[in-house]
Motif scaffolding. Structure first.
Motif, short mmCIF file in Angstrom:
data_model
loop_
_atom_site.label_atom_id
_atom_site.label_comp_id
_atom_site.label_asym_id
_atom_site.label_seq_id
_atom_site.Cartn_x
_atom_site.Cartn_y
_atom_site.Cartn_z
N GLU A 574 0.86 -1.18 0.00
CA GLU A 574 0.00 0.00 0.00
C GLU A 574 0.89 1.23 0.00
O GLU A 574 1.77 1.37 0.86
CB GLU A 574 -0.91 0.03 1.23
N VAL A 575 0.69 2.09 -0.99
CA VAL A 575 1.45 3.33 -1.07
C VAL A 575 0.51 4.45 -0.63
O VAL A 575 -0.47 4.76 -1.33
CB VAL A 575 1.97 3.59 -2.50
N GLY A 622 1.18 13.65 -6.12
CA GLY A 622 1.79 14.90 -5.67
C GLY A 622 3.19 14.71 -5.14
O GLY A 622 3.59 15.34 -4.15
N LEU A 623 3.96 13.81 -5.80
CA LEU A 623 5.30 13.49 -5.33
C LEU A 623 6.36 14.06 -6.26
O LEU A 623 6.12 14.22 -7.47
CB LEU A 623 5.48 11.96 -5.25
N LYS A 624 7.55 14.32 -5.70
CA LYS A 624 8.71 14.70 -6.50
C LYS A 624 9.95 14.14 -5.82
O LYS A 624 9.89 13.65 -4.68
CB LYS A 624 8.80 16.22 -6.65
N THR A 625 11.08 14.18 -6.51
CA THR A 625 12.30 13.63 -5.93
C THR A 625 12.62 14.31 -4.60
O THR A 625 12.53 15.54 -4.48
CB THR A 625 13.49 13.79 -6.89
N GLY A 626 12.96 13.47 -3.62
CA GLY A 626 13.25 13.99 -2.29
C GLY A 626 12.09 13.85 -1.33
O GLY A 626 12.28 13.88 -0.10
N ARG A 630 4.76 6.60 2.42
CA ARG A 630 4.62 5.50 3.38
C ARG A 630 4.17 4.24 2.66
O ARG A 630 3.19 4.25 1.95
CB ARG A 630 3.57 5.89 4.42
N LEU A 631 4.93 3.16 2.84
CA LEU A 631 4.58 1.86 2.25
C LEU A 631 4.21 0.88 3.35
O LEU A 631 4.93 0.74 4.35
CB LEU A 631 5.75 1.28 1.44
N THR A 632 3.05 0.21 3.17
CA THR A 632 2.62 -0.85 4.08
C THR A 632 2.67 -2.17 3.32
O THR A 632 1.99 -2.33 2.30
CB THR A 632 1.19 -0.60 4.59
N THR A 640 8.96 4.01 5.69
CA THR A 640 8.99 5.25 4.92
C THR A 640 10.06 5.15 3.84
O THR A 640 11.22 4.81 4.12
CB THR A 640 9.30 6.44 5.84
N PHE A 641 9.67 5.44 2.61
CA PHE A 641 10.58 5.40 1.47
C PHE A 641 10.74 6.81 0.91
O PHE A 641 9.79 7.61 0.88
CB PHE A 641 10.06 4.48 0.37
#
Length: 853
Positions: A574-575, A622-626, A630-632, A640-641
C-alpha cells in the motif's frame, strides 16, 4: 377483435413460409440469450456445490484480517499467519482439529515437457493436510507424501499432463523442484477444481519452496467438535487470536471463493456473452421489421378491402400484431428449448477446450426462461409495430389499385434527420476522444453514429447500389442491369435488409481493428521500452503460472556472451493507503536494458529505503524527488521510502520500482515475470540465445525469445479472444443472412407476374437465377461496405478513448488483409443467401406467373 384473430390465424396458415425467416431470427436470438443465462446459472451452482462439498469439513478459517488489493484485481494478498498459532487454536474448547494451510504458486511439467495449465485458472501447490475433513482434496489413488520430493496431484492435472503414480517430473515453484507422484486426489468429488492444478507436498517442502521463511502459513483450517456450530466456533476463537488475525466461518470462506470466481470470471464472461446476444437480437430486429414491412406492403389491397367492408384501423392493426404475437410466442418458446440445448452443448464443449466448467446438472431458473421469452416477444412485437400501424392506415380506395410496392425511403426529412444525427455523433465522439477523453462520451457518440447510419441507410442506398452495381452492366449485361434495378426499387427495403448485415460486419470490423491496434500497441511498447536483445518469460495469463526463478537473471548475467541480464519481479504494497504493484529489480540494470524516458534524480541510489516512480503516478500522488511516502507491506510492517527518481515511462517497467534488498524482508514466494538480456558487442542473436537457453534449461526451461517473438507471444491472447468473438458473431451474421434470404423470397412472391413476363419474353432459368443472386450480392455489398466504414470508425473511437482513459499509449492500426477477408465473407454470404430464393424464382411456372394478380 375475435374477427381480427381469426383473420390473422387463417393468414398465417395460408402463408407460413412468409414468416419462416422471422421465426428463425427470433428463435436464434432467444436461444443464444437463454443459453447464456442457463450456462451462467449452471456455472454458479456448480462452483457453489463444488466449494461447499470441498470445505464441508472446515468449520472455521483463521487468517490475516487485512488484505492489500491492487487495481484490476478483486482478490487481495494477505499477510501470512504463524503456524505456531495452531497450538493456541487446538486448546480452544470445541476445536476438534486444526492444521496450517500453506499455499503458493506451483506449476507442474507434463510428460511431454510442457507446463500444465497457466492459461487463466491458478496453478497451486501446498502442504498435504492429513485430516481428510480439513483437506479440500480427497486421496483417490496411491498414498500421501511422506518424504521430501513426494507429491499428490489432482487427477484432472494427471490426465492433462499424461502423468501417473510413480512418475518423476518437475514442479516450478518457480525454482524447479524434482518431484515423484505418489498419489492422485479429487476435489469435491470431481477430478479437480475446474482447470485449477494442485500439487500437495509435505509440510517441510511447502515451507521450503512456497514461503519466504519457515513457520508461516496462508491460513489455519479448523474443525469443530460435536455440537459446536460454525459461528460458535468463530466466537470462541476470536478472543484468543492476536491482533490483525481473524476467524471466519467455513461457509463464509466457501462463499468468498465462489464470489471471487464470480467476480473474476463468471460475471465478465456472462456479460461478454450477453453483449453478443444483444447484437444478435439487434440484427434480428431489422430482419423482423423488414419481413412485416414487406408483408404489409404486399397485402395493401387485402387490407384496403377489409377497410372497405367496414373493418376499423384498429382491427387491421390488431390483425397484423396478432400475427406477430403468434410468431413471437412460438419462436420464443422454441428458442427457450434451443437455449437449454446450447447450454448443454457448451457444458460438454468447454472442458474439452480446457475452459473451466464444473460438472453437474443444468440449472434452469425461472428468470433464465422468463427473461428471454419476454425479450423475444417484445423484440418481435416492437419490430412489427410500425408496419402494423402502417397497415391500419391503408385507405379503402387502395383496393382499386395494384399491389403497392414500398418505394419510400429517400425523403428529405430522413436525409435532414440522418445528417443531423451524424453531425451530432461526430461532435460527441470528437469531444470524448480528443477534447476531453471520456469512454462515456465516446460510447454515446458511437451509439449516435450507429443510429445515423440506420436513418441514412435508405438515403444512401440509391447512390451506393448504383456505384456498387455499376460494373454489373458491363460484366453481366442485361441480367446485371436488372439485378441493380431490382435492388434500387425500394430504398427503404434495401437499406433495412442491408442494415442487419451492416451491424454484424461493423461489430466484426470493430473487434478486428481493436485487436490489430492492441497488437500494434504491444509491438510499439516492446520496441520503444525494451532495449535488450532477448526476453526470457514463462507465458501465462490470469492467475496461472509460477513465474521465473529470481536466480535465473544472475545465472544468465554471468555468461560471457551477456552484457546485462535483469529480472523483473513483482511485489505488492500500500502506497499512502492505496494498493499498488511494485516492480522488484536491479534499478541500474533496468535503466541499461529498458528505455525509461527522462529520469529525474538517480536510480543508482535507491538502496533499501528508496523508490522510483513514473512521472504520471508522481503527478497523481503529488510526489517529486526527495519527498517521502509511506509503504505498508503484506507482512503488516510500515516503512517510509524516499522518492529518489522519477522516470517518464512505465509500460514494461511498471509504475513503482524498488530494489530486491528493499523487498527481501517483506517478500513471500519470490518470482520474476520477465528476464531481459542484452548481449556483448559482436555476439550474434543466435549465439547468445543458444547460450541463454542452456542456462534456462536448469531453471524449468522457460521460453527464450527475441524481442519480436516476445512481442508476438505477448499478443497471443488477442488472437484467442478474436477467434471467440468471430465464433459468437457468426450467429449475428447468420441472422442477417436469413433476413436477406427472407426479403428476397418475399420480393419474388411480390414480383411473380413480372418474373413470369421476363421468362415469357426469353429470359432463361439460369439468367433468372443469376439476376436474383446478383441482387442479393448487391444488398450484401451495401451492408458490408457500410459495416466496414462504421466498424473502422468505431474501432478508431475505442482505441482513442482507451488511449485517453489510460496512461499507456495506444497505437491505432487498420489491418487491410483481415478487413479484406471480412469484406469477401460478406459478399460470399450475400451470394449464399440468394441461392434458395433464386432456385424458387427459376421454378416458377410461366403461365401461372403471368396470370397472378
Amino acid at each position: 377483435m375475435n374477427a381480427s384473430v381469426r383473420l390473422s390465424v387463417s393468414s398465417l396458415r395460408a402463408h407460413k413460409r412468409r414468416f419462416a425467416g422471422t421465426f428463425l431470427a427470433v428463435f436464434l436470438g432467444v436461444a443464444f440469450l437463454a443459453g447464456t443465462l442457463v450456462m451462467g446459472d449452471t456455472l454458479r451452482a456448480g462452483f457453489d456445490t463444488m466449494f461447499g462439498r470441498a470445505t464441508g469439513g472446515t468449520d472455521a478459517v483463521v487468517r490475516s484480517a487485512d488484505a492489500i488489493t491492487t487495481p484490476g484485481e478483486s482478490e487481495g494478498i494477505r499477510q501470512p499467519v504463524a503456524t505456531d498459532l495452531v497450538k493456541t487454536v487446538e486448546r480452544v474448547p470445541g476445536v476438534a482439529a486444526a492444521a496450517p494451510g500453506i499455499q503458493g504458486a506451483g506449476q507442474l511439467v507434463g510428460a511431454n515437457g510442457d507446463p500444465i495449465g497457466g492459461q487463466g485458472p491458478p496453478t497451486l501447490a501446498g502442504n498435504w493436510i492429513a485430516d481428510p475433513e480439513l483437506n479440500a482434496y480427497q486421496l483417490a489413488e496411491g498414498r500421501v507424501p511422506a518424504t521430501s520430493g513426494e507429491v499428490v496431484i489432482d487427477r484432472g492435472t494427471a490426465k492433462r499432463g499424461d502423468l501417473k503414480i510413480g512418475d518423476t517430473t518437475t514442479l516450478r515453484t518457480p525454482d524447479p523442484v524434482e518431484v515423484t507422484i505418489v498419489g492422485l486426489a479429487t476435489f469435491g468429488g470431481e477430478d479437480g477444481m475446474a482447470q485449477v492444478t494442485f500439487t500437495g507436498m509435505t509440510r517441510a517442502d511447502a515451507e521450503k519452496y512456497l514461503t519466504a521463511r519457515p513457520g508461516e502459513a496462508a491460513t489455519i483450517q479448523v474443525r469443530a467438535g460435536p455440537g459446536v456450530s460454525q459461528q460458535e466456533l468463530v466466537d470462541r476463537l476470536t478472543p484468543v487470536l492476536p491482533k490483525g488475525v481473524e476467524a471466519i466461518t467455513g461457509q463464509k470462506s466457501a462463499e468468498e471463493n465462489t464470489e471471487m470466481i464470480s467476480s473474476q470470471f463468471l460475471t465478465v464472461f456472462t456479460l461478454f456473452l450477453l453483449v453478443f446476444s444483444g447484437v444478435a437480437l439487434l440484427v434480428a430486429t431489422f430482419s423482423i421489421h423488414n419481413t412485416f414491412a414487406i408483408v404489409v406492403a404486399q397485402r395493401t389491397r387485402e387490407n384496403a378491402l377489409l377497410r372497405a367492408l367496414g373493418a376499423s384501423r384498429r382491427q387491421v392493426t390488431a390483425s397484423t400484431l396478432v400475427e406477430a404475437t403468434v410468431v413471437a410466442v412460438t419462436a420464443s418458446l422454441a428458442g427457450l428449448a434451443g437455449g437449454i440445448g446450447i447450454a448443454a452443448g457448451l457444458q460438454i464443449l468447454f472442458p474439452a477446450l480446457g475452459f473451466p466448467f464444473p460438472e453437474g446438472d443444468l440449472v434452469v431458473s425461472a428468470l433464465s426462461m422468463l427473461l428471454p421469452l419476454a425479450v423475444g416477444i417484445v423484440v418481435c412485437l416492437g419490430s412489427a409495430l410500425l408496419p402494423a400501424v402502417r397497415a391500419g392506415r391503408t385507405a379503402p380506395m387502395a383496393a382499386l389499385r395494384e399491389t403497392a410496392v414500398d418505394t419510400s425511403g429517400a425523403s428529405r426529412v430522413r436525409a435532414v434527420t440522418g445528417t443531423g444525427l451524424a453531425a451530432l455523433a461526430l461532435g460527441v465522439t470528437i469531444s470524448g476522444v480528443l477534447v476531453s477523453p471520456s469512454l462515456w462520451l465516446a460510447g454515446t457518440g458511437a451509439v449516435l453514429a450507429l443510429a445515423s447510419f440506420v436513418v441514412l441507410g435508405p438515403v444512401a442506398s440509391t447512390t451506393a447500389v448504383r456505384v456498387l452495381g455499376g460494373p454489373l452492366d458491363r460484366l453481366r449485361g442485361v441480367t446485371g442491369g436488372l439485378a441493380r434495378r431490382n435492388a434500387l426499387r425500394s430504398p427503404r427495403r434495401t437499406a433495412a435488409t442491408a442494415s442487419a448485415l451492416m451491424i454484424g460486419v461493423a461489430v466484426v470490423s470493430l473487434f478486428t481493428v481493436f485487436a490489430a491496434s492492441l497488437k500494434a500497441t504491444m509491438d510499439q511498447t516492446v520496441s520503444r521500452s525494451f532495449a535488450g536483445d532477448i526476453a526470457v518469460s514463462a507465458p501465462a495469463f490470469g492467475a496461472g503460472g509460477s513465474g521465473l526463478s529470481p536466480r535465473l537473471a544472475g545465472a544468465i548475467d554471468r555468461l560471457p556472451e551477456v552484457e546485462t541480464a535483469v529480472g523483473l519481479g513483482r511485489g505488492v504494497a500500500e502506497v499512502d493507503g492505496k494498493g499498488r504493484a511494485l516492480t522488484v529489480t536491479d534499478p541500474l540494470a533496468l535503466e541499461r536494458t529498458f528505455d525509461l524516458g527522462t529520469v529525474k534524480g538517480s536510480l543508482s541510489g535507491l538502496g533499501t529505503d528508496g523508490i522510483a516512480v513514473t512521472e504520471s503516478e508522481a503527478d497523481k500522488q503529488g510526489l517529486k524527488t526527495g519527498d517521502t511516502t509511506r509503504l505498508t507491506f503484506t507482512d503488516g510492517r510500515k516503512e517510509t521510502f524516499t522518492v529518489r527518481a522519477v522516470y517518464g515511462r512505465s509500460e514494461l517497467a511498471g509504475e513503482y520500482v524498488i530494489t530486491r534488498a528493499a523487498w527481501e524482508p517483506h517478500r513471500t514466494q519470490d518470482a520474476d515475470t520477465l528476464v531481459a538480456v542484452s548481449f556483448e558487442d559482436g555476439v550474434s542473436t543466435d549465439t547468445g540465445k543458444a547460450a541463454v537457453e542452456k542456462v534456462a534449461e536448469r531453471y524449468g526451461n522457460p521460453e527464450v525469445q527475441t524481442r519480436e517473438e516476445y512481442a508476438q507471444s505477448s499478443a497471443g491472447g488477442i488472437d484467442m479472444m478474436l477467434t471467440l468473438v468471430y465464433a459468437l458473431l457468426a450467429l449475428a451474421v447468420l441472422i442477417a443472412l436469413l433476413g436477406i434470404a427472407n426479403t428476397l423470397t418475399l420480393a419474388i412472391h411480390e414480383r411473380t407476374r413480372e418474373l413470369g413476363l421476363l421468362r415469357a419474353i426469353g429470359q432463361t432459368r439460369s439468367q433468372l437465377r443469376a439476376m436474383v443472386r446478383w441482387e442479393s450480392v448487391l444488398v450484401a455489398a451495401f451492408g458490408t461496405v457500410g459495416g466496414l466504414v462504421l466498424g473502422g470508425f468505431l474501432g478508431w473511437v475505442l482505441v482513442k478513448a482507451s488511449d485517453g482513459a489510460s496512461d499507456s499509449d495506444f497505437a491505432f492500426a487498420m489491418p487491410p488483409l483481415q478487413l479484406a477477408i471480412v469484406a469477401l465473407v460478406g459478399l460470399a454470404a450475400g451470394a449464399l443467401a440468394g441461392l434458395r430464393p433464386a432456385r424458387r424464382a427459376a421454378r416458377l411456372d410461366v403461365l401461372r406467373a403471368i396470370a397472378t394478380e
